[in-house]
Design a protein around this motif. Structure first.
Motif: not given
Ligand code: BGC
Length: 378
Positions: A44, A83-84, A87, A100, A102, A108, A111, A129
Motif C-alpha cells: 500500500s 488507503q484504509s 488495506v 504499508i 501510510a 490505520l 486495519q 505507523i
C-alpha cells in the motif's frame, strides 16, 4: 529486560503464533511449506503525485515478483479513507504480509488490528505507523540524519560550513526561512528535529535569522507535502516579511516537491537566475529537482536509494513468510507511541551539483539524458 530482548521475544511469539495458524486459509500469515506463487504480499503506497513513491512501488513489486510472489500493489491518491479501504481489501483478499507506507501515520489502527487478528505481519515502509501494537517491522532511512544532512547542506550552500563539516568562509548574517513536511507523517518531525538541532547554534549566534519569526514545526509544516501549498506559504512570507527590500538567502526545504513550490514563488517575486535564487535544500532526488540542481537553481537534495529500501522490505517480508525474524539494525529509535518497532535503517547521501554524476548517474539511478531533460523514462 532490554528492549532488544523484548523485541526478539515479541518476534518469536509472532513466529510461533504464525506457525500455529499456518494453513488456515486467507491471511494466515503463512507457512514455510507454501510456494511463493501461493503467497500474496499487499503493498500500500500513499500517492502517485511524487515520483519517489512510484519508484518505491515498482521496485517492491518487481523484486517480489522476481522471487515468484504475487503482489497486490495499490496507491491511495493521498486520501486517507482510500488507503484504509485498500488495506481492508488486501486483508479480505488474503494477503500473507502487508507492506504499508501510510499517508497519515495514525489512521490505520483499525486495519492493523484486523491484520493482527488474521495473523498477517505488517511492515511499515519508510513512514512509521503510530499508535498501534500491530506494527511488526519498520524499514526506512535514518530520518534524523536526513534532517541533519538538509541543514548541513543549507550551511554549505550559504558558505558557513564546508562539505566535510569544517568552518566555511562566509560570516553572514543570512536571512533564512524554514519549511517542514506533513505533521501527520512521523518522518516530518524527525527531519525537522535533525535540521533544527543543526541550525540552532547558528540561529542563537545571530548568523542565521529566520526573518518571519516562524520557527515552530506547526508554523512551517506543509500538509501532505504539497508543492502548491509550499508555493503559497513562500509567497505569503515574501509579502509579509520581505517587503522592505530585504532578501531571502536560504530556505530549509524537506522535500523536492516543496522545494519546487518555493522556487516558483521566489522566481515569480523576481529572484531569477542561479545567482539570485536563495540556497534551497530538498529530499528524494526527484528528476525535476535534479535538473534544477544541475542548472544551479536548487542547491541540493538528499538522495534516498529507493531500490535499497525496496530490497529491505522484500528481505523483511520474506523473513516473515519463512517464519523468521527480520534482521533489525535499530531497536531503540522508533517508538510508535505503543512500542518500539524493530527497524532496518539505511544511510542517505547529500547531492549538490558536483555529486550528480557519481551518486545518481554512475549508480544507474538516472541517465545523463534524464538529468539534462528533467524527465525520467519511467
Ligand atoms: C518520506 C520522504 C518524502 C516525503 C514526501 C516522507 O515520509 O520519507 O522521502 O519526501 O514523505 O513524500
Amino acid at each position: 529486560m532490554s528492549r532488544r530482548i523484548l523485541a526478539a521475544l515479541g518476534s518469536a511469539a509472532l513466529a510461533l503464533s504464525m506457525a500455529a495458524c499456518s494453513g488456515d486459509g486467507a491471511g494466515s500469515g503463512n507457512t514455510s511449506d507454501e510456494k511463493p506463487s501461493d503467497l500474496t504480499i499487499g503493498v500500500s503506497m500513499p500517492t502517485q503525485t511524487s515520483e519517489r513513491w512510484i519508484a518505491d512501488g515498482n521496485s517492491v513489486k518487481e523484486k517480489l515478483e522476481a522471487k515468484g510472489y504475487k503482489v497486490d500493489l495499490q496507491y491511495a491518491g493521498d486520501d486517507i479513507p482510500t488507503q484504509s479501504q485498500q488495506v481492508d481489501q488486501m486483508i479480505t483478499r488474503g494477503a500473507n504480509v502487508l507492506i504499508i507506507a501510510a499517508i497519515d501515520g495514525t489512521a490505520l489502527s483499525g486495519q492493523l488490528q484486523a491484520a493482527a487478528d488474521a495473523k498477517i505481519p505488517v511492515i511499515a515502509y519508510d513512514r512509521l505507523i503510530r499508535d498501534s501494537p500491530n506494527v511488526d517491522f519498520y524499514v526506512s532511512f535514518d530520518n534524523y540524519k536526513v534532517g541533519v544532512a538538509q541543514a548541513s547542506a543549507l550551511l554549505v550552500g550559504l558558505g558557513l560550513q564546508t562539505k566535510d563539516g569544517g568552518k566555511g568562509e562566509a560570516t553572514g548574517p543570512f536571512n533564512i526561512e524554514l519549511f517542514a513536511g506533513s505533521l501527520d507523517d512521523n518522518n516530518a518531525h524527525f527531519f525537522f528535529n535533525g535540521a533544527m538541532d543543526t541550525l540552532k547554534p547558528f540561529i542563537d549566534a545571530g548568523t542565521l535569522k529566520v526573518k518571519s519569526g516562524q520557527t515552530k514545526i506547526e508554523q512551517v509544516a506543509i500538509l501532505r507535502w504539497q508543492q502548491e501549498a509550499a508555493q503559497k506559504r513562500m509567497e505569503d512570507l515574501l509579502t509579509s516579511s520581505y517587503n522592505d527590500n530585504s532578501k531571502v538567502d536560504g530556505v530549509l526545504s524537506p522535500y523536492d516537491g516543496i522545494s519546487r513550490g518555493i522556487i516558483t514563488a521566489l522566481q515569480n517575486a523576481g529572484y531569477r537566475g542561479a545567482d539570485e535564487i536563495p540556497v534551497v535544500t530538498g529530499q528524494d532526488a526527484e528528476i525535476a529537482s535534479v535538473k534544477l540542481i544541475n542548472d544551479g537553481i536548487q542547491s541540493s537534495t538528499i538522495f534516498k536509494d529507493t531500490r535499497l529500501l525496496a530490497e529491505q522490505a522484500v528481505v523483511a517480508g520474506e523473513a516473515f513468510l519463512q517464519e523468521k525474524t527480520p534482521e533489525a539494525n535499530d531497536s531503540e529509535t522508533y517508538n510508535n507511541g505503543v512500542k518500539v518497532v524493530p527497524s532496518y535503517l539505511l544511510p542517505v547521501e547529500t547531492v549538490f551539483k558536483d555529486e550528480i554524476q557519481k551518486v545518481l548517474i554512475d549508480s544507474g539511478y538516472f541517465t545523463a539524458e534524464e538529468v539534462a531533460s528533467g524527465q525520467s523514462r519511467n
